[in-house]
Design a protein around this motif. Sequence first.
Motif, short mmCIF file in Angstrom:
data_model
loop_
_atom_site.label_atom_id
_atom_site.label_comp_id
_atom_site.label_asym_id
_atom_site.label_seq_id
_atom_site.Cartn_x
_atom_site.Cartn_y
_atom_site.Cartn_z
N ALA A 105 0.83 -1.21 0.00
CA ALA A 105 0.00 0.00 0.00
C ALA A 105 0.86 1.25 0.00
O ALA A 105 0.55 2.24 -0.67
CB ALA A 105 -0.92 -0.01 1.22
N LEU A 106 1.96 1.20 0.74
CA LEU A 106 2.89 2.33 0.78
C LEU A 106 3.51 2.56 -0.59
O LEU A 106 3.62 3.70 -1.06
CB LEU A 106 3.98 2.02 1.81
CG LEU A 106 4.85 3.16 2.31
CD1 LEU A 106 4.03 4.16 3.09
CD2 LEU A 106 5.97 2.60 3.19
N ALA A 107 3.92 1.48 -1.24
CA ALA A 107 4.55 1.59 -2.56
C ALA A 107 3.61 2.16 -3.60
O ALA A 107 4.02 2.93 -4.48
CB ALA A 107 5.06 0.22 -3.01
N GLU A 108 2.34 1.78 -3.53
CA GLU A 108 1.36 2.29 -4.50
C GLU A 108 1.24 3.81 -4.40
O GLU A 108 1.22 4.51 -5.41
CB GLU A 108 0.00 1.63 -4.28
CG GLU A 108 -0.09 0.19 -4.73
CD GLU A 108 -0.06 0.04 -6.26
OE1 GLU A 108 -0.15 1.06 -6.98
OE2 GLU A 108 0.06 -1.11 -6.71
N ASP A 109 1.16 4.33 -3.17
CA ASP A 109 1.02 5.77 -3.01
C ASP A 109 2.32 6.49 -3.35
O ASP A 109 2.30 7.61 -3.87
CB ASP A 109 0.58 6.11 -1.59
CG ASP A 109 -0.90 5.80 -1.36
OD1 ASP A 109 -1.52 5.20 -2.26
OD2 ASP A 109 -1.43 6.15 -0.30
N GLN A 110 3.43 5.86 -3.09
CA GLN A 110 4.73 6.39 -3.49
C GLN A 110 4.78 6.58 -5.01
O GLN A 110 5.19 7.64 -5.52
CB GLN A 110 5.82 5.41 -3.04
CG GLN A 110 7.25 5.79 -3.37
CD GLN A 110 8.21 4.67 -2.98
OE1 GLN A 110 7.81 3.64 -2.42
NE2 GLN A 110 9.48 4.84 -3.27
N TYR A 111 4.31 5.59 -5.73
CA TYR A 111 4.27 5.65 -7.19
C TYR A 111 3.26 6.68 -7.66
O TYR A 111 3.50 7.41 -8.64
CB TYR A 111 3.92 4.26 -7.73
CG TYR A 111 3.84 4.16 -9.23
CD1 TYR A 111 4.97 4.34 -10.02
CD2 TYR A 111 2.63 3.87 -9.88
CE1 TYR A 111 4.91 4.24 -11.40
CE2 TYR A 111 2.56 3.77 -11.25
CZ TYR A 111 3.70 3.96 -12.02
OH TYR A 111 3.62 3.86 -13.38
#
Length: 387
Positions: free
Chosen positions: A41-47
């Motif tokens: 979930a963190l990576a998705e928002d980072q992207y």
Amino acid sequence: MKSMLMSVLLAGAAAATISTSMAQEPIKIGYIGDFTGVAGALAEDQYEGFNIYLEQHGGKLGGFPVRIIKEDSQFKPEVATQIVQKLIEKEGVKIIAGITGSNIMMAVHGPITEKKVFLISSGAGPAPVAGERCSPYAFYTARQNDQISEVVGRYANGKYKSVMVFAANYQAGKDVVAGFKRTFNGKIVDENYTALTQPDFSAEIAQIQATAPEAVFIFFPPALGINFTRQYHQAGLTNRIPLLTAGFLDDQSFPSLRDAAVGVSVGEFWTTAVDNPVSKQLADAFQKKFNRPPAAYLASGYDAALLLDAAIGRVKGDLSNDAAFQAALKQGADQSIRGTLKFNNNHFPIHPMYVFGGEKVDGNYKLRVLESFPDQQDSYHDKCPLK
């Protein structure tokens, strides 16, 4: 003569066409994130932070079109190293962005920078690459791992005499605990490291109940941090023994935790409580697009694209001169979620850090700034040989 002149004109026209075609070729950027796994979930928002900036600038950086090659490292170092090899050798990328987990950064930092490929990390900031292993090819738009806990240690001073510590057993966990211990001047009554994939913390919570410290400090990847906080609350500890943390509690995770996170204090470089125009604009753009609150790495993903936009513009799209592009990146950027993005000698940001508190107001769950710490430098920059 006329025939020769016509040949020259045609040749010139053909050369101009080829030159224009080459100039319009998009700049390829590899993007690696841990889109599956405990940090997904963190990576998705980072992207998405990176993407929002691109969308706001017509898919261009520095005025030049770019092609993003998105890859999922799955929170697995061996997968990440294979992706790096493919991006460099097959795709010929000159820039790799993203990187969520510190275990991934430790696996790919050398393979990327030793190939003289530019690494723009909008997530992980482990201690080794901030110090002696710093590289002129690596820049960071989130924070150095220790910084999020150093501010919590400072915040805890004078409030708690004894703290019990729990963290996941990987590079980021060790960095964050080191940061807390560096600045907290009370007593650490116990220090515990758990498996990176451990979902249940009943044994750790029983240990807390038996020890009865004045406060507890934790650091886990988001999914595990949520599990711990829920179990801590279910055990009736939230109102008895204050919970301090770093990193995982943000606008994204708070709604799922609700009352379990009320009263929890967290160190981080950004949440939507940060009050500046760019920060508010980004939060509003994300809310409009996804109709939900974002993770903190949304902001560092946005700043990664902002940095590349500024640097690519400075070199007019020419990435062939490494020294020139390094210098362009090191100048940082204005209009950051921090106000101004500026770098230390090791290419980590010098920036404000915060301790946020979870609260419930009129039935709404939100974070507010408990204390701010301006112009924070990481604790490893003086070990970096870069000037």
